[in-house]
Design a protein around this motif. Structure first.
Motif, mmCIF file in Angstrom:
data_model
loop_
_atom_site.group_PDB
_atom_site.id
_atom_site.type_symbol
_atom_site.label_atom_id
_atom_site.label_comp_id
_atom_site.label_asym_id
_atom_site.label_seq_id
_atom_site.Cartn_x
_atom_site.Cartn_y
_atom_site.Cartn_z
ATOM 1 N N THR A 121 5.475 8.052 -27.329
ATOM 2 C CA THR A 121 3.793 7.692 -27.050
ATOM 3 C C THR A 121 4.383 5.995 -26.299
ATOM 4 O OG1 THR A 121 5.426 6.376 -28.663
ATOM 5 C CG2 THR A 121 4.234 8.340 -29.904
ATOM 6 N N GLU A 122 4.591 5.964 -25.567
ATOM 7 C CA GLU A 122 4.606 4.388 -24.328
ATOM 8 C C GLU A 122 4.463 4.810 -23.560
ATOM 9 O OE1 GLU A 122 7.902 1.936 -26.185
ATOM 10 O OE2 GLU A 122 6.762 1.771 -28.406
ATOM 11 N N PHE A 123 4.449 5.992 -22.754
ATOM 12 C CA PHE A 123 4.443 6.212 -22.093
ATOM 13 C C PHE A 123 3.774 5.613 -20.815
ATOM 14 C CE2 PHE A 123 3.666 9.627 -18.538
ATOM 15 C CZ PHE A 123 4.620 9.030 -18.038
ATOM 16 N N GLY A 124 1.900 5.522 -21.500
ATOM 17 C CA GLY A 124 0.927 5.394 -20.564
ATOM 18 C C GLY A 124 1.091 3.749 -19.748
ATOM 19 N N LEU A 125 1.867 2.827 -21.039
ATOM 20 C CA LEU A 125 2.451 1.161 -20.385
ATOM 21 C C LEU A 125 3.233 1.357 -20.270
ATOM 22 C CD1 LEU A 125 2.033 -1.474 -21.833
ATOM 23 C CD2 LEU A 125 3.191 -1.788 -23.313
ATOM 24 N N LEU A 126 4.758 2.030 -20.403
ATOM 25 C CA LEU A 126 5.253 1.981 -19.421
ATOM 26 C C LEU A 126 5.291 2.382 -17.497
ATOM 27 C CD1 LEU A 126 8.599 3.950 -21.429
ATOM 28 C CD2 LEU A 126 8.163 1.632 -21.118
ATOM 29 N N LEU A 127 4.064 3.278 -17.646
ATOM 30 C CA LEU A 127 3.578 3.786 -16.127
ATOM 31 C C LEU A 127 2.912 3.072 -15.547
ATOM 32 C CD1 LEU A 127 3.749 6.459 -15.388
ATOM 33 C CD2 LEU A 127 1.344 6.745 -15.660
ATOM 34 N N ILE A 128 2.253 1.845 -16.046
ATOM 35 C CA ILE A 128 1.579 0.630 -15.871
ATOM 36 C C ILE A 128 2.252 -0.244 -15.413
ATOM 37 C CG2 ILE A 128 -0.018 -0.367 -16.148
ATOM 38 C CD1 ILE A 128 -1.580 1.076 -17.991
ATOM 39 N N THR A 129 3.051 -1.230 -15.878
ATOM 40 C CA THR A 129 4.007 -1.464 -16.284
ATOM 41 C C THR A 129 5.182 -1.301 -15.081
ATOM 42 O OG1 THR A 129 4.132 -2.007 -18.195
ATOM 43 C CG2 THR A 129 5.465 -3.683 -17.236
ATOM 44 N N GLY A 130 6.343 -0.012 -14.815
ATOM 45 C CA GLY A 130 6.449 0.699 -13.625
ATOM 46 C C GLY A 130 5.682 0.456 -12.328
ATOM 47 N N THR A 131 4.441 0.696 -12.193
ATOM 48 C CA THR A 131 3.992 0.769 -10.895
ATOM 49 C C THR A 131 4.209 -0.420 -11.268
ATOM 50 O OG1 THR A 131 3.020 2.639 -11.861
ATOM 51 C CG2 THR A 131 1.635 1.418 -10.472
ATOM 52 N N LEU A 132 3.046 -1.449 -11.614
ATOM 53 C CA LEU A 132 2.913 -2.970 -11.016
ATOM 54 C C LEU A 132 4.516 -3.660 -10.310
ATOM 55 C CD1 LEU A 132 0.458 -3.888 -13.360
ATOM 56 C CD2 LEU A 132 -0.049 -3.250 -11.278
ATOM 57 N N ILE A 133 5.214 -3.361 -11.267
ATOM 58 C CA ILE A 133 6.907 -4.180 -11.216
ATOM 59 C C ILE A 133 6.832 -3.012 -9.967
ATOM 60 C CG2 ILE A 133 9.341 -4.242 -11.503
ATOM 61 C CD1 ILE A 133 8.696 -4.484 -14.273
ATOM 62 N N ILE B 128 0.830 -1.380 0.001
ATOM 63 C CA ILE B 128 -0.226 -0.138 -0.060
ATOM 64 C C ILE B 128 0.992 1.324 0.180
ATOM 65 C CG2 ILE B 128 -1.661 1.205 1.389
ATOM 66 C CD1 ILE B 128 -3.149 -1.257 2.329
ATOM 67 N N GLY B 129 2.039 1.258 0.905
ATOM 68 C CA GLY B 129 2.476 2.062 0.390
ATOM 69 C C GLY B 129 3.667 2.361 -0.096
ATOM 70 N N GLY B 130 3.835 1.403 -1.195
ATOM 71 C CA GLY B 130 4.554 1.718 -2.099
ATOM 72 C C GLY B 130 3.820 1.789 -3.184
ATOM 73 N N PHE B 131 2.470 1.798 -3.190
ATOM 74 C CA PHE B 131 1.578 1.759 -4.488
ATOM 75 C C PHE B 131 1.002 3.879 -3.874
ATOM 76 C CE2 PHE B 131 -2.552 2.827 -5.768
ATOM 77 C CZ PHE B 131 -2.557 2.368 -6.580
ATOM 78 N N ILE B 132 1.149 4.010 -2.522
ATOM 79 C CA ILE B 132 0.878 5.394 -3.041
ATOM 80 C C ILE B 132 2.568 6.693 -3.343
ATOM 81 C CG2 ILE B 132 0.703 7.727 -1.016
ATOM 82 C CD1 ILE B 132 -0.435 5.269 0.088
ATOM 83 N N ALA B 133 3.655 5.765 -2.960
ATOM 84 C CA ALA B 133 4.671 6.604 -3.614
ATOM 85 C C ALA B 133 4.818 6.738 -4.846
ATOM 86 C CB ALA B 133 6.346 5.451 -3.081
ATOM 87 N N VAL B 134 5.092 5.495 -5.509
ATOM 88 C CA VAL B 134 4.932 5.072 -6.593
ATOM 89 C C VAL B 134 4.065 6.297 -7.353
ATOM 90 C CG1 VAL B 134 4.400 3.228 -8.900
ATOM 91 C CG2 VAL B 134 5.763 2.434 -7.263
ATOM 92 N N ASN B 135 2.787 6.085 -7.036
ATOM 93 C CA ASN B 135 1.990 6.988 -7.886
ATOM 94 C C ASN B 135 2.340 8.445 -7.463
ATOM 95 O OD1 ASN B 135 0.059 4.721 -9.106
ATOM 96 N ND2 ASN B 135 -0.902 4.745 -7.600
ATOM 97 N N ILE B 136 2.955 8.742 -6.225
ATOM 98 C CA ILE B 136 2.680 10.079 -6.672
ATOM 99 C C ILE B 136 3.974 10.647 -7.582
ATOM 100 C CG2 ILE B 136 4.154 11.799 -5.301
ATOM 101 C CD1 ILE B 136 3.250 10.797 -2.626
ATOM 102 N N GLY B 137 5.406 9.706 -7.441
ATOM 103 C CA GLY B 137 6.155 9.662 -8.795
ATOM 104 C C GLY B 137 5.303 9.581 -9.987
#
Length: 161
Positions: free
Chosen positions: A125-137, A103-112
């Motif tokens: 152009t692939e920023f959205g996919l990288l954002l989702i993948t990076g967030t999950l990892i 939960i804390g990691g989710f918050i920290a990653v999403n603030i970033g």
């Protein structure tokens, strides 16, 4: 079965649910109290019954703050503290550390992520996919790190007492 703990030396005893606590005394002479956090199903299985919400909420806040500022090192420091502050059971420390890490990691990653969206450094152009993948990892790594560090924190507390 239930667990009773000595007030003096903190030695634990397994009693039947029908046993009267007043009929038992610790070897050191101390009085016994019931331990409410665990339910013993058999000698090798202890199931956590309750979450320490105050510790978990504070742990999530500290984990998010330190995770955002220091990254993985912040998550390690915060979840070690969460595991240490819960109790001496490494399974309970691991559960609380994992929850604080996820939960804390989710918050920290999403603030970033929000900062990266507001202040983009490049146009990709692939920023959205990288954002989702990076967030999950990131969340997965923080959660597993939190579980390990939470268990280590509880283990350290157990060895200190």
């Amino acid at each position: 079965m239930v667990i009773a703990k000595c007030r003096e030396c903190e030695k634990e005893y397994q009693l039947n649910s029908s046993d009267n606590l007043g009929d038992f005394q610790c070897e050191c002479g101390g009085e016994l109290d019931y331990v409410d956090d665990f339910e013993v199903k058999n000698e090798n299985s202890i199931k956590m019954k309750r979450i320490h919400w105050n510790t978990l909420i504070l742990g999530i806040i500290v984990t998010a703050f330190l995770g955002f500022l220091l990254g993985l090192i912040g998550i390690i420091i915060a979840t070690l503290c969460v595991g240490y502050s819960v109790d001496k059971n490494y399974k309970n420390g691991a559960v609380h550390g994992a929850l604080a890490g996820f939960i804390g990691g989710f918050i920290a990653v999403n603030i970033g992520n929000v900062i990266n969206i507001i202040l983009p450094s490049n146009t990709n152009t692939e920023f959205g996919l990288l954002l989702i993948t990076g967030t999950l990892i990131g969340i997965t790594i923080y959660g597993f790190t939190g579980a390990i560090c939470g268990a280590i924190g509880a283990f350290i507390k157990q060895k200190r007492s």
